[in-house]
Every structure is written in structure tokens, then in C-alpha cells.
Write a protein that holds these residues in place. Structure first.
Motif, PDB file in Angstrom:
ATOM      1  N   SER A  81       0.435  -2.837  13.315  1.00 22.49           N
ATOM      2  CA  SER A  81       1.039  -2.789  11.767  1.00 22.49           C
ATOM      3  C   SER A  81       0.295  -3.632  11.069  1.00 22.49           C
ATOM      4  O   SER A  81       0.043  -2.779  10.220  1.00 22.49           O
ATOM      5  CB  SER A  81       2.497  -2.305  12.064  1.00 22.49           C
ATOM      6  OG  SER A  81       2.993  -3.499  12.114  1.00 22.49           O
ATOM      7  N   GLU A  82       0.400  -4.590  11.583  1.00 23.69           N
ATOM      8  CA  GLU A  82      -0.654  -5.373  10.732  1.00 23.69           C
ATOM      9  C   GLU A  82      -2.382  -5.349  10.808  1.00 23.69           C
ATOM     10  O   GLU A  82      -2.575  -4.442  12.102  1.00 23.69           O
ATOM     11  CB  GLU A  82      -0.672  -6.803  11.828  1.00 23.69           C
ATOM     12  CG  GLU A  82       0.688  -7.454  11.297  1.00 23.69           C
ATOM     13  CD  GLU A  82       2.307  -6.897  12.445  1.00 23.69           C
ATOM     14  OE1 GLU A  82       1.425  -6.463  13.136  1.00 23.69           O
ATOM     15  OE2 GLU A  82       2.923  -7.859  12.159  1.00 23.69           O
ATOM     16  N   THR A 141      -5.582   1.686   6.772  1.00 25.43           N
ATOM     17  CA  THR A 141      -4.385   2.319   5.793  1.00 25.43           C
ATOM     18  C   THR A 141      -3.110   1.485   4.847  1.00 25.43           C
ATOM     19  O   THR A 141      -3.979   2.121   3.396  1.00 25.43           O
ATOM     20  CB  THR A 141      -3.671   3.069   7.234  1.00 25.43           C
ATOM     21  OG1 THR A 141      -3.905   3.099   7.805  1.00 25.43           O
ATOM     22  CG2 THR A 141      -2.428   3.727   6.460  1.00 25.43           C
ATOM     23  N   LEU A 142      -3.322   0.352   5.023  1.00 18.04           N
ATOM     24  CA  LEU A 142      -3.426  -0.812   4.405  1.00 18.04           C
ATOM     25  C   LEU A 142      -4.097  -0.975   3.147  1.00 18.04           C
ATOM     26  O   LEU A 142      -3.251  -1.684   1.974  1.00 18.04           O
ATOM     27  CB  LEU A 142      -2.680  -2.213   5.120  1.00 18.04           C
ATOM     28  CG  LEU A 142      -1.949  -1.983   6.090  1.00 18.04           C
ATOM     29  CD1 LEU A 142      -1.641  -3.215   6.733  1.00 18.04           C
ATOM     30  CD2 LEU A 142      -0.584  -1.540   5.711  1.00 18.04           C
ATOM     31  N   ASP A 176       3.048  -6.249   5.804  1.00 16.29           N
ATOM     32  CA  ASP A 176       2.872  -5.586   4.715  1.00 16.29           C
ATOM     33  C   ASP A 176       4.393  -5.941   4.671  1.00 16.29           C
ATOM     34  O   ASP A 176       4.783  -6.447   5.314  1.00 16.29           O
ATOM     35  CB  ASP A 176       3.548  -4.531   5.522  1.00 16.29           C
ATOM     36  CG  ASP A 176       4.068  -2.933   4.328  1.00 16.29           C
ATOM     37  OD1 ASP A 176       3.943  -3.521   3.505  1.00 16.29           O
ATOM     38  OD2 ASP A 176       4.321  -1.664   5.230  1.00 16.29           O
ATOM     39  N   LYS A 221       3.728  -0.703  -2.696  1.00 14.21           N
ATOM     40  CA  LYS A 221       3.451  -1.339  -1.459  1.00 14.21           C
ATOM     41  C   LYS A 221       3.018  -3.083  -1.652  1.00 14.21           C
ATOM     42  O   LYS A 221       2.399  -2.673  -2.926  1.00 14.21           O
ATOM     43  CB  LYS A 221       2.954  -0.429  -0.634  1.00 14.21           C
ATOM     44  CG  LYS A 221       3.180  -0.231   0.041  1.00 14.21           C
ATOM     45  CD  LYS A 221       4.146  -0.235   1.646  1.00 14.21           C
ATOM     46  CE  LYS A 221       4.731   1.268   2.383  1.00 14.21           C
ATOM     47  NZ  LYS A 221       6.109   0.448   2.693  1.00 14.21           N
ATOM     48  N   TYR A 259       1.116  -5.767  -0.002  1.00  8.35           N
ATOM     49  CA  TYR A 259       0.153  -6.859   1.083  1.00  8.35           C
ATOM     50  C   TYR A 259      -0.073  -8.309   1.288  1.00  8.35           C
ATOM     51  O   TYR A 259       0.175  -9.056   0.106  1.00  8.35           O
ATOM     52  CB  TYR A 259      -0.369  -6.763   1.829  1.00  8.35           C
ATOM     53  CG  TYR A 259      -0.536  -4.398   2.115  1.00  8.35           C
ATOM     54  CD1 TYR A 259      -0.100  -4.045   2.555  1.00  8.35           C
ATOM     55  CD2 TYR A 259      -0.535  -3.685   0.669  1.00  8.35           C
ATOM     56  CE1 TYR A 259       0.956  -2.659   3.065  1.00  8.35           C
ATOM     57  CE2 TYR A 259      -1.203  -2.321   0.826  1.00  8.35           C
ATOM     58  CZ  TYR A 259       0.132  -2.226   1.528  1.00  8.35           C
ATOM     59  OH  TYR A 259       0.181  -0.645   1.559  1.00  8.35           O
TER      60      TYR A 259
END
Ligand code: ADP
Length: 440
Positions: free
Chosen positions: A120-121, A141-142, A209, A185, A187
Motif C-alpha cells: 500500500s506504500e 495512485t498516491l 498514506d 488524504k 501522505y
């Protein structure tokens, strides 16, 4: 091969000599009358050079033909190639080594991709020209760059100051960090230089995230400040009254009233501390006993008995309509949940009202509902009543008691049992809180 080269040299020399003798032979035939001596020598030279070139090209092609035909990627080792046999075997061994290393590299690349694509990172690797060497899908994505490609400048990933300055710092040889906020969000960016022999050969960027972590941190801060406030209020009252006693300025007729105040505030304090302990145990998932088979309908009946007195004081009738409903769970937590819901249903009820605890079997679920005929909850507050210390009407809540933690405990208890919660309420008509348990 040696033989071939030797015969090629002999044959070429003979050809060159013959070519040089042709004009001499012609000149002898015509008794040296046709051309001058100089022209004869030049002609002989030209013919011998031409014969040399022709022979060179012809024989080199002939000698090179087997080498040209050779498949160096897969040489046939059973065949003999003469003098180049050794070379062919060496090439074959090199090929095997390269193949092994390539398949090893491919395997590692596949493993790396499999690991990073499930992370997920976000991970990005840049070369020393600030161009993207590699990245995983989470990074795209992030950073909000779905169409970025290898070889592009890192700026095409994200142009924010936080990102650019973290990466620039890393290219200067330092550890770079940045906090990136995009809409809902948050980050955290970490950029580190990759050094080979003290030279920066690239930069590795990690994107995390931290939205949830930030939210939890915010909740923790809010909770600490609320707890301090809630603890301070009863303590201040107790301290104030005690001071009056210490200074001996309390009238004998007021002693009972003041003592009652101290008693009530101490009780409130204890209730609050107990609720905080219950919540923190639910937060940390620390329980004395392991989950067991528990019948929710039995708990509903027990809670009705425990709350009979406060219900009678408020002239509220408690009705239990419960079928056997056995789930795997924690009895103390389920008891706490049903107790809090029923306690609220009594506290926020009207004189002469009623509370109904229902437990029904709905196929693949057991449904527990606690409904009342009380004051109801205004629609704009419904989403917030499960928050810690949230109360719809603070002054009314003070009058009826409570810590503002009861429904937070209910929410945690439902989560602990993977149950879903829903609320239906109409002002001045009543409230129904439903908990759905999966059968297990
Ligand atoms: P409290 O200790 O104040 O009862 P809770 O967390 O149990 O705290 O409930 C939060 C708030 O939700 C209450 O202060 C009250 O305003 C509202 N509430 C909870 N249950 C009911 C109910 N059955 N009827 C009306 N309002 C309710």
C-alpha cells in the motif's frame, strides 16, 4: 582452417605472379613493340594488385563462410570447427552463464514487482539524471500520476512543493521528508539518496498514506482534552465543597445537601473512569476471557432485571421479546453493549414510556434492537452520537447523568463482534438502535 589459409596464400601469390606476367608475355609475343617499358611495368602492377584483391576477397569469403553460418547463440558442440573449437566452447559456456544470470534477474524482477505491486506504500526509484527508473502502482495512485512512465522526469509524478523539495534534498545527499495533503488524504514522503562510492547514483522515494494515523492522532488529542475537562468538572465541585467543610463555614442544615453533592460527583467521577477503562480495553482488545458461546436473549433478560429500579423510578416499562440467539462472543462486552443501549433508552425516555428489547433470528443473522418511546435524536446529530463525549443536549445530559461514552462503547463492542449498527430516530417519538450479528 590453417590449411585453408595456407593454400589461399599460395594460390593468391601464384595468381598475383601470373597476373603480373600476362603483360610481359604479351609484350614478348609482340617483341616489345606494342607498349613502352614503363607502361608495361604499370600494367603488370595494376593486374597483380587486381588479382591480389580478387583473391583476397574470394578466399576471405570462403574462409569466413563457416564462421558466418555459425549460430553463436546455440553452437552445435558435437560438430568440429577446427581451430575455433576452443572459442566456440568458451562462447557456449559464456552463453550458459548469461542465460542463468538473466533468468535469475528476471525471477528477482518478478518477485520485486509482486511484492511492490501489493504494497500500500508507494515506491519510486530515480536515476542520477532525476529520471524515473522504477515505481509501483501505489506510487502512481498516491501521487495522482496514473499515466507516468519510466524515463520521465520525477516532476511528472507530482509538482507539489513538499514532494519536489524532499526529492531535491535527497539529490543533494541529505534525507528528504515532506507532508503532502491532497483533499481528504495526507501522505508522508521520504526521499533518500543512493550512494555508490560516495557518488549519488539515484534516489529512492517512499510514499506513505498517513490519513488514518493523523485522524487517530487527532482523536487521541481530542479525547485527552475531553477527559481532562470531564474529570476536572466533578473534581472542582468536590474540592470547592470540601474547602467549605475544612474552613468550617457549612451550616449544619446544609451538611446533608453538600455531602450528597460530593457523593453524586464522586459517583460521576467513578463512572467516567470506569467507562474510560472499558473503552481503552476495547481499543487495545484486552479481555480477561476468550470468546465463548453466548446467548444474546439471556443477556437481554439479565439487563432488564439490572435496570428494573431506574426504569421503575422513571415509570418506564421494559419489555423483552427475545428468541434464543447464540453467537461466539464476549459475554461482558455484549452485556455492556445491551446495558448501555437500554440505559439510554430509559434515560432519554418520557415518564410512563416504554423500552423494548427484541432479539430475532433473521436467517443468516441475529438482530438485536433496543427501541424506546423517548425524546428522539434530531437528524443532524444521528451521525455523531457514537463519537466519544458527544452529547446532543449537554444541559439535559447533565440532568440525566451519563458520561458521553456509552454509545462509543456500544460501537466498539459491535466492531469487536463484527456486527453492524444502525439508528432510526424521530424527535419526540422515539429511537431504535439495531445491532446485526452474523451467525457463526
Ligand atoms: P451519555 O452518557 O450522554 O448517554 P452516550 O454515548 O450513551 O452518552 O450517548 C450520546 C448521546 O446520544 C446522548 O448524550 C444523547 O444525547 C443521545 N442518545 C443516546 N441514546 C439515546 C436515546 N435512546 N434517545 C435519545 N437520545 C439518545
Amino acid at each position: 582452417m590453417k590449411k585453408k589459409i595456407f593454400s589461399a596464400i599460395i594460390f593468391s601469390s601464384i595468381c598475383t605472379l601470373l597476373a603480373a606476367f600476362i603483360p610481359l608475355f604479351v609484350a614478348i609475343q609482340f617483341e616489345f613493340k606494342l607498349i613502352s617499358d614503363t607502361a608495361l611495368i604499370i600494367l603488370a602492377l595494376i593486374l597483380s594488385v587486381a588479382a591480389g584483391i580478387f583473391c583476397g576477397v574470394f578466399f576471405s569469403k570462403k574462409i569466413m563462410l563457416p564462421i558466418d553460418r555459425l549460430d553463436l547463440d546455440n553452437p552445435d558442440l558435437k560438430k568440429s570447427y577446427g581451430e575455433i573449437d576452443n572459442l566456440i566452447h568458451k562462447i557456449s559456456r559464456q552463453n550458459e552463464l548469461i542465460d542463468r544470470q538473466m533468468s535469475d534477474l528476471r525471477r528477482r524482477q518478478v518477485e520485486f514487482n509482486a511484492i511492490t505491486s501489493n504494497m500500500s506504500e508507494g515506491i519510486v526509484i530515480l536515476d542520477n539524471k532525476s529520471e524515473i527508473l522504477s515505481y509501483n502502482s501505489a506510487a502512481k495512485t498516491l501521487l495522482g500520476a496514473p499515466n507516468v512512465k519510466d524515463g520521465e522526469h520525477f516532476i511528472s509524478l507530482n509538482r507539489s512543493h513538499a514532494f519536489v523539495s524532499a526529492v531535491t534534498n535527497a539529490f543533494e545527499g541529505n534525507h528528504g521528508e515532506g507532508r503532502l495533503e491532497t483533499g481528504q488524504k495526507v501522505y508522508q514522503i521520504y526521499a533518500n539518496p543512493v550512494k555508490i562510492e560516495n557518488e549519488i547514483s539515484g534516489v529512492v522515494i517512499i510514499i506513505l498514506d498517513i490519513t488514518e494515523k493523523e485522524k487517530r492522532e487527532e482523536m487521541r488529542r481530542e479525547f485527552t482534552s475531553n477527559v481532562s475537562h470531564e474529570l476536572k468538572t466533578p473534581l472542582t465541585t468536590i474540592l470547592g465543597i470540601s474547602e467549605l467543610f475544612v474552613n468550617g463555614i457549612v451550616d449544619t442544615k446544609d451538611i446533608k445537601r453538600f455531602a450528597k453533592n460530593i457523593y453524586d460527583e464522586s459517583e460521576r467521577l467513578l463512572e467516567l473512569i470506569n467507562d474510560i477503562i472499558k473503552l481503552s480495553r476495547l481499543d487495545e482488545a484486552v479481555f480477561p476471557e476468550l470468546p465463548d458461546k453466548v446467548d444474546i436473549s439471556e443477556i437481554a433478560k439479565e439487563v432488564k432485571n439490572r435496570l428494573a429500579l431506574p426504569a421503575a423510578e422513571k415509570d418506564v416499562e421494559i419489555i423483552v421479546d427475545a428468541n434464543k440467539a447464540v453467537i461466539t462472543g464476549s459475554k461482558p462486552i455484549l452485556t455492556e453493549m445491551i446495558y448501555n443501549l437500554t440505559d439510554n433508552a430509559i434515560k432519554y425516555n418520557k415518564e410512563g414510556g416504554s423500552v423494548k428489547i427484541c432479539v430475532t433470528d433473521e436467517g443468516n443473522k441475529f438482530v438485536l434492537s433496543v427501541s424506546d418511546t423517548g425524546i428522539g435524536i434530531p437528524p443532524e446529530h444521528i451521525d455523531r452520537i457514537f463519537e466519544r463525549f458527544y452529547r446532543v443536549d449537554k444541559s439535559h445530559s447533565k440532568a440525566v447523568g451519563g458520561t458521553g461514552l456509552g454509545l462509543s462503547i456500544v460501537k466498539h463492542a459491535a466492531e469487536f463482534h463484527s456486527a453492524s449498527l444502525s439508528v432510526k430516530s424521530t424527535e419526540n417519538i422515539g429511537t431504535e438502535i439495531t445491532v446485526c450479528f452474523d451467525k457463526n
